[in-house]
Design a protein around this motif. Structure first.
Motif, short mmCIF file in Angstrom:
data_model
loop_
_atom_site.label_atom_id
_atom_site.label_comp_id
_atom_site.label_asym_id
_atom_site.label_seq_id
_atom_site.Cartn_x
_atom_site.Cartn_y
_atom_site.Cartn_z
N UNK A 293 -11.62 0.95 4.24
CA UNK A 293 -11.00 1.36 2.98
C UNK A 293 -9.59 0.78 3.04
N UNK A 294 -9.28 -0.13 2.11
CA UNK A 294 -7.96 -0.76 2.04
C UNK A 294 -7.42 -0.54 0.63
N UNK A 295 -6.22 0.00 0.53
CA UNK A 295 -5.66 0.39 -0.77
C UNK A 295 -5.68 -0.73 -1.80
N UNK A 296 -5.28 -1.92 -1.42
CA UNK A 296 -5.19 -3.04 -2.37
C UNK A 296 -6.52 -3.30 -3.08
N UNK A 297 -7.61 -3.03 -2.37
CA UNK A 297 -8.94 -3.30 -2.92
C UNK A 297 -9.62 -2.05 -3.46
N UNK A 298 -9.39 -0.92 -2.83
CA UNK A 298 -10.16 0.28 -3.15
C UNK A 298 -9.49 1.19 -4.16
N UNK A 299 -8.24 0.94 -4.49
CA UNK A 299 -7.59 1.67 -5.58
C UNK A 299 -7.71 0.82 -6.84
N UNK A 300 -8.34 1.37 -7.83
CA UNK A 300 -8.51 0.68 -9.11
C UNK A 300 -7.20 0.76 -9.90
N UNK A 301 -6.57 -0.38 -10.20
CA UNK A 301 -5.30 -0.33 -10.94
C UNK A 301 -5.42 0.37 -12.29
N UNK A 302 -6.60 0.33 -12.88
CA UNK A 302 -6.82 0.97 -14.17
C UNK A 302 -6.89 2.50 -14.05
N UNK A 303 -7.19 2.98 -12.84
CA UNK A 303 -7.32 4.43 -12.61
C UNK A 303 -6.54 4.84 -11.36
N UNK A 304 -5.38 4.21 -11.18
CA UNK A 304 -4.59 4.40 -9.96
C UNK A 304 -4.20 5.86 -9.73
N UNK A 305 -3.79 6.57 -10.78
CA UNK A 305 -3.35 7.95 -10.57
C UNK A 305 -4.51 8.82 -10.06
N UNK A 306 -5.71 8.59 -10.58
CA UNK A 306 -6.88 9.34 -10.11
C UNK A 306 -7.19 8.99 -8.65
N UNK A 307 -7.14 7.69 -8.33
CA UNK A 307 -7.44 7.28 -6.97
C UNK A 307 -6.38 7.77 -5.98
N UNK A 308 -5.13 7.78 -6.39
CA UNK A 308 -4.07 8.28 -5.50
C UNK A 308 -4.27 9.78 -5.26
N UNK A 309 -4.64 10.51 -6.28
CA UNK A 309 -4.92 11.94 -6.09
C UNK A 309 -6.11 12.13 -5.14
N UNK A 310 -7.01 11.15 -5.08
CA UNK A 310 -8.19 11.23 -4.21
C UNK A 310 -7.92 10.79 -2.78
N UNK A 311 -6.71 10.35 -2.46
CA UNK A 311 -6.43 9.85 -1.11
C UNK A 311 -6.84 10.81 0.00
N UNK A 312 -6.57 12.11 -0.11
CA UNK A 312 -7.03 13.00 0.98
C UNK A 312 -8.54 12.97 1.18
N UNK A 313 -9.30 12.87 0.11
CA UNK A 313 -10.76 12.79 0.22
C UNK A 313 -11.15 11.45 0.85
N UNK A 314 -10.48 10.38 0.43
CA UNK A 314 -10.79 9.06 1.00
C UNK A 314 -10.49 9.03 2.50
N UNK A 315 -9.36 9.62 2.90
CA UNK A 315 -9.02 9.65 4.33
C UNK A 315 -10.07 10.44 5.09
N UNK A 316 -10.43 11.62 4.60
CA UNK A 316 -11.42 12.45 5.26
C UNK A 316 -12.80 11.79 5.28
N UNK A 317 -13.06 10.91 4.32
CA UNK A 317 -14.35 10.22 4.24
C UNK A 317 -14.50 9.07 5.22
N UNK A 318 -13.42 8.72 5.92
CA UNK A 318 -13.45 7.64 6.90
C UNK A 318 -13.51 8.23 8.31
N UNK A 319 -14.13 7.47 9.20
CA UNK A 319 -14.29 7.91 10.58
C UNK A 319 -12.96 7.94 11.32
N UNK A 320 -12.05 7.03 10.99
CA UNK A 320 -10.76 6.95 11.67
C UNK A 320 -9.73 6.34 10.75
#
Length: 155
Positions: A124-151
């Motif tokens: 998961x890399x921010x430049x690719x996985x955060x949609x610029x069109x929905x950046x505020x939603x994706x930024x709010x999802x960062x804790x879920x994205x972090x928890x969804x990764x193994x490390x």
């Protein structure tokens, strides 16, 4: 910021994730944090995080991934939907560091991963996985994205 707090040290990150896990599971606890950040319910934050979670593999990426906004993302990048818990690494980096240094560190980490696991890691890399069109939603999802990764890999 949240990412900074999680990256301070491996021990600090383990304590934070351990504390979250005792509250009903790391992903659910992360959804609670996302809900606070995005003014949504925990269930809505979890649905959003699950629906927006993406992954990429390093062979599809290049040093440009750490470049400035003036550099376009190549159309050949294969970004794929991912299930929470099935992405190998959340890549965290500072915009202050040189892109070439971050790229070298990421490639060195990838080489160790391939040697140890016998396969390419999913990232998961921010430049690719955060949609610029929905950046505020994706930024709010960062804790879920972090928890969804193994490390978390801090470059």
């Amino acid at each position: 910021d949240l990412l900074g707090a999680l990256c301070v040290s491996r021990r600090a990150r383990e304590r934070v994730l351990g504390a979250l896990a005792t509250q009903g599971g790391a992903v659910n606890a992360a959804a609670g944090i996302s809900a606070l950040m995005g003014s949504a319910s925990v269930d809505a934050a979890l649905r959003s995080g699950r629906g927006r979670f993406r992954k990429v593999q390093l062979p599809d990426v290049g040093p440009w991934v750490f470049g400035g906004p003036e550099e376009d993302v190549p159309a050949s990048v294969k970004l794929a939907k991912a299930d929470l818990g099935f992405v190998d690494a959340f890549i965290s980096h500072s915009g202050r560091d040189l892109p070439a240094h971050k790229w070298a560190a990421l490639c060195a980490w990838r080489d160790r991963f391939v040697r140890d696991q016998g396969r390419e890691p999913t990232l998961w890399i921010d430049r690719l996985c955060i949609d610029p069109e929905r950046a505020s939603e994706d930024i709010a999802n960062l804790p879920v994205f972090i928890a969804g990764c193994d490390r978390m890999v801090c470059l």
